[in-house]
Design an enzyme around this catalytic site. Structure first.
Site, PDB file in Angstrom:
ATOM      1  N   TYR A  61      -1.657  13.080  42.037  1.00 55.74           N
ATOM      2  CA  TYR A  61      -0.775  11.919  41.915  1.00 55.74           C
ATOM      3  C   TYR A  61      -1.645  10.689  41.731  1.00 55.74           C
ATOM      4  CZ  TYR A  61       3.377   9.021  42.727  1.00 55.74           C
ATOM      5  OH  TYR A  61       4.421   8.144  42.582  1.00 55.74           O
ATOM      6  N   TYR A  95       9.557  13.206  48.751  1.00 58.41           N
ATOM      7  CA  TYR A  95       9.057  11.835  48.702  1.00 58.41           C
ATOM      8  C   TYR A  95       8.764  11.280  50.092  1.00 58.41           C
ATOM      9  CZ  TYR A  95      10.313  11.426  43.727  1.00 58.41           C
ATOM     10  OH  TYR A  95      10.391  11.581  42.364  1.00 58.41           O
TER      11      TYR A  95
END
Length: 401
Positions: free
Chosen positions: A270, A362
């Site tokens: 990420y 998340y």
């Protein structure tokens, strides 16, 4: 000299040259090619005196140069196939709960059908160019595909592909490394993880063997070991071909794997802009109003920094949330030992089949969970708009934040 990258496509520049009758050798417009013709896509269809004609958009020519051509003049089977498929797709869509019958023998297309066919053709070209751009910019061997069979949405307009962190001014994401391990065959007694006080994260099959929450210390650019070292996994980039695809349930874009992924395998990193938590709070208010979620708190040791993948990122920008994810977040240290600035890697939590969507939770980021009770205790500037979760999992919590 200063150079500004041109945002116009090659074909758009050719169209401008031909429209103004200009030559430009660098983009292929010469005296010989000024009058060359290649079908870019088909716009419309009609039948006159028993003969079928197609309205042709010529590659590198403005739309004002479109011409009607008889079927026998066209040697573009794939474009004809796309034209027919797009026409049938439009006609077969349900209208007021009743599907329309597809008729292949028509004298002319309705303007709405022709308009849809042109939009699909332009979308197909735009997505193909985007796919080529992504694969040109990536630094790993695996391919990136792009697919939209749901709507007319094209590539995101304000997204720039990067392979590593893009630090904001004043933030250094490469510091703290001056030496590496001396191992001839990692792992050894003095290998990087043991020097940091942890065990090697990978087994002999290069699969993750540590529990979530523990850090990963990989060998760095100063280490004596070579590129085949079993402690160099994340730094090599994703080994799997992935597809950015349009979801059919209102979640925007998503990512699916095109290959089988075994349990505890590294899938992707990420990345995005590294900003301060103060700046993240400011941006978070804007993103919440837009219904976007791209802020990833780097809270392994403290909460000073955040990764923002809204404008700058890699494939992970498009990975959706799930309350029952198949990816798990791990903090990784390679060429930077600053505990405030770990790299974020996503590993598989189970076997993932080819064609399956990739997701992570998340709330693994360490962001605050704003339940109705906790939100009441925050100042007005800290209260966030809650985003409804559409993951569809049995254990869905109902909200992303």
């Amino acid at each position: 000299a200063w150079y500004v990258p041109c945002l116009a496509s090659h074909e758009t520049l050719q169209e401008l040259c031909r429209k103004e009758n200009l030559r430009c050798k660098s983009i292929g417009i010469t005296n010989r090619s000024l009058k060359s013709y290649e079908v870019e896509y088909l716009c419309d269809y009609k039948v006159e005196e028993g003969k079928a004609y197609y309205l042709v958009k010529w590659k590198g020519w403005p739309e004002s140069s479109n011409t009607w051509e008889p079927r026998k003049h066209l040697n573009c089977p794939l474009l004809l196939q796309n034209f027919l498929r797009d026409k049938n797709e439009y006609l077969s869509r349900g209208r007021e709960g009743k599907a329309l019958k597809v008729r292949n023998h028509v004298k002319a297309l309705k303007p709405a059908i022709a308009d849809y066919i042109v939009k699909k053709a332009k979308q197909r070209i735009a997505l193909q160019r985007w796919k080529e751009e992504l694969n040109r910019k990536k630094n790993h061997k695996a391919m990136i595909l792009v697919e939209n069979t749901v709507d007319l949405e094209g590539p995101p307009l304000d997204f720039y592909y990067i392979n590593e962190y893009k630090p904001a001014p004043g933030i250094n994401v490469l510091n703290g490394i001056t030496t590496g391990c001396e191992c001839a065959d990692c792992p050894a007694e003095k290998c990087c993880p043991k020097e940091a006080g942890f065990i090697l994260a990978y087994n002999k099959h290069k699969k993750l063997k540590i529990q979530p929450g523990l850090p990963i210390y990989e060998c760095n650019s100063y280490c004596r070991c070579g590129p085949d070292c079993p402690n160099r996994i994340v730094q090599k980039g994703t080994p799997y071909s992935l597809c950015i695809f349009r979801t059919n349930n209102g979640r925007g874009w998503g990512v699916k794997t095109l290959q089988k992924i075994k349990t505890n395998s590294f899938v992707m990193e990420y990345v995005g802009e590294v900003i301060t938590s103060e700046e993240a709070e400011r941006r978070g208010q804007l993103y919440d109003n837009q219904g976007n979620t791209y802020l990833f708190d780097l809270d392994y040791d403290s909460d000073e920094f955040t990764v923002d993948a809204a404008r700058y990122g890699n494939v992970s920008h498009f990975v959706n949330h799930s309350c029952d994810p198949n990816l798990q977040v791990f903090n990784v240290f390679i060429d930077n030992l600053d505990l405030r600035l770990p790299r974020i890697a996503l590993f598989s939590t189970r076997t993932i089949k080819a064609g399956e969507e990739l997701t992570f939770d998340y709330q693994m980021k360490g962001s605050i969970d704003l339940t109705s009770d906790s939100a009441d205790g925050l100042s007005p500037s800290k209260k966030r708009i809650r985003t409804v979760c559409k993951c569809g999992a049995v254990c869905c919590r109902g909200y992303l934040n």
